[in-house]
Design an enzyme around this catalytic site. Structure first.
Site, PDB file in Angstrom:
ATOM      1  N   GLU A  35      67.132   5.317  39.616  1.00  0.00           N
ATOM      2  CA  GLU A  35      65.816   5.040  40.195  1.00  0.00           C
ATOM      3  C   GLU A  35      65.289   3.722  39.650  1.00  0.00           C
ATOM      4  O   GLU A  35      65.901   3.077  38.804  1.00  0.00           O
ATOM      5  CB  GLU A  35      64.838   6.169  39.880  1.00  0.00           C
ATOM      6  CG  GLU A  35      64.525   6.342  38.401  1.00  0.00           C
ATOM      7  CD  GLU A  35      63.637   7.544  38.128  1.00  0.00           C
ATOM      8  OE1 GLU A  35      63.272   8.260  39.076  1.00  0.00           O
ATOM      9  OE2 GLU A  35      63.305   7.765  36.948  1.00  0.00           O
ATOM     10  N   ASP A  93      55.098   3.273  34.665  1.00  0.00           N
ATOM     11  CA  ASP A  93      55.731   2.562  35.780  1.00  0.00           C
ATOM     12  C   ASP A  93      55.168   1.158  35.978  1.00  0.00           C
ATOM     13  O   ASP A  93      54.741   0.799  37.075  1.00  0.00           O
ATOM     14  CB  ASP A  93      55.563   3.368  37.073  1.00  0.00           C
ATOM     15  CG  ASP A  93      56.043   4.795  36.959  1.00  0.00           C
ATOM     16  OD1 ASP A  93      57.116   5.009  36.372  1.00  0.00           O
ATOM     17  OD2 ASP A  93      55.343   5.707  37.456  1.00  0.00           O
TER      18      ASP A  93
END
Length: 342
Positions: free
Chosen positions: A245, A39
């Site tokens: 997302e 991430d």
């Protein structure tokens, strides 16, 4: 998301990295290999690229539809003064045990700088299992960070990203379906009930709101970010291009680019707008599917060139043990972004 100069030697360090590890930072290769990182959120400050990451661990948590095996407990900061290496991992800069309201799952973070203060913005499940958004501050980009005692009011879900807009302050984007709980929010209220649109109905989009000047609260209620096709028709929930997302917004040559993951079709795509609020027009695929179920990215401009930061599970072969990588990005005149090897 700001530009960077060509040199890094004149940067004043706030202190040597404690417990750091070094690895060769190869373009389109893992930035570090002795710790699982995912991430990536990249920011260039004072000609140095700082990559804020979640930290994957195999804690034995169960693999379920809500991503229980993504059981991250702290955040790392990787520092790159030259893309040719070395990459410094500054180790944990914030742990779940140091966040009073958080219980588990420190998922994808972002960061921002205002004046001499650095802000780490992050999601975590609270003690009732609800994903909230927290803020922590530091006097150094490499931490340590001290969390605010309460999460942000009026917003939830996952994958916060902060746009430092040159003209109008700071904007917070959030959102992730399924385990990210976006489908359980009715505006700014958590309902606890999954409410997905019908396949032919407009898809759920991420939420956006401008932040207060101190970056510690929302300056306005959140609103939905709509992604449309080229004809201006909102993408539907059944469209494989729809948002799932990982919203990330960069301003490139006056155009706002929304980068996001499509989830179960495993691509990173982008859409463009002339406003940070959207609507955003879908432009195309930025990154094809990589090894592992998840895909998540951010954009950073280094020495005048744009790069995509992303992760994959190629080294581990396991979805929840990932490595952060970087690849050069091509910005096309028609609004498309494409990533590839240098």
């Amino acid at each position: 998301m700001s530009g960077a100069g060509t040199g890094v030697e004149d940067v004043t360090r706030t202190g040597e990295a404690v417990g750091t590890t070094a690895a060769t930072a190869l373009v389109d290769g893992p930035l570090v290999e002795d710790v699982w990182t995912a991430d990536p959120s990249g920011h260039v400050w004072d000609d140095v690229l700082y990559v804020f990451t979640s930290h994957d661990e195999d804690t034995g948590a169960s693999n379920d539809d809500d991503g229980g095996h993504y059981d991250m407990r702290d955040y790392h900061v990787i520092e790159l003064r030259d893309l040719g290496g070395p990459a410094l991992d500054h180790g944990p800069v914030l742990h779940v045990d140091d966040v009073p309201w958080a219980a588990r799952q420190m998922w994808a973070p972002d960061a921002a700088r205002r004046g001499d203060t650095y802000y780490l913005v992050f999601p975590a499940r609270d003690h009732e299992g609800v994903f909230r958004i927290g803020v922590a501050t530091s006097s150094s980009p490499t931490g340590p960070y001290v969390a605010e005692p309460e999460p942000l009011a009026g917003v939830g879900s996952i994958d916060p990203a902060v746009l430092a807009d040159d003209d109008a302050g700071f904007y917070l984007y959030v959102g992730g379906l399924q385990g990210g709980q976006l489908q359980r929010w009715d505006g700014d209220t958590y309902t606890g009930v999954d409410a997905y649109p019908a396949p032919d109905a407009p898809a759920l989009g991420p939420r956006v709101a401008r932040l207060t000047d101190d970056l510690l609260a929302l300056a306005e209620p959140t609103r939905e970010v709509v992604v449309t096709d080229e004809a201006g028709v909102p993408l539907t929930h059944g469209d494989p291009r729809r948002f799932f997302e990982g919203p990330w917004v960069s301003r490139i040559d006056g155009v706002y680019h929304l980068l996001y993951s499509t989830g179960d079709t495993h691509t990173l795509v982008n859409a463009t707008s002339d406003s940070p609020y959207g609507p955003f027009t879908y432009r195309g695929t930025v990154l094809e599917p990589v090894a592992g179920w998840t895909t998540h990215g951010s954009l950073a401009q280094v020495a005048g060139r744009w790069y995509l930061l992303y992760h994959d599970a190629q080294l581990s072969g396991r979805d929840h043990l990932r490595n952060v990588r970087i690849a050069p990005l091509t910005v096309h005149a028609d609004g498309r972004l494409t990533a590839g090897r240098r």
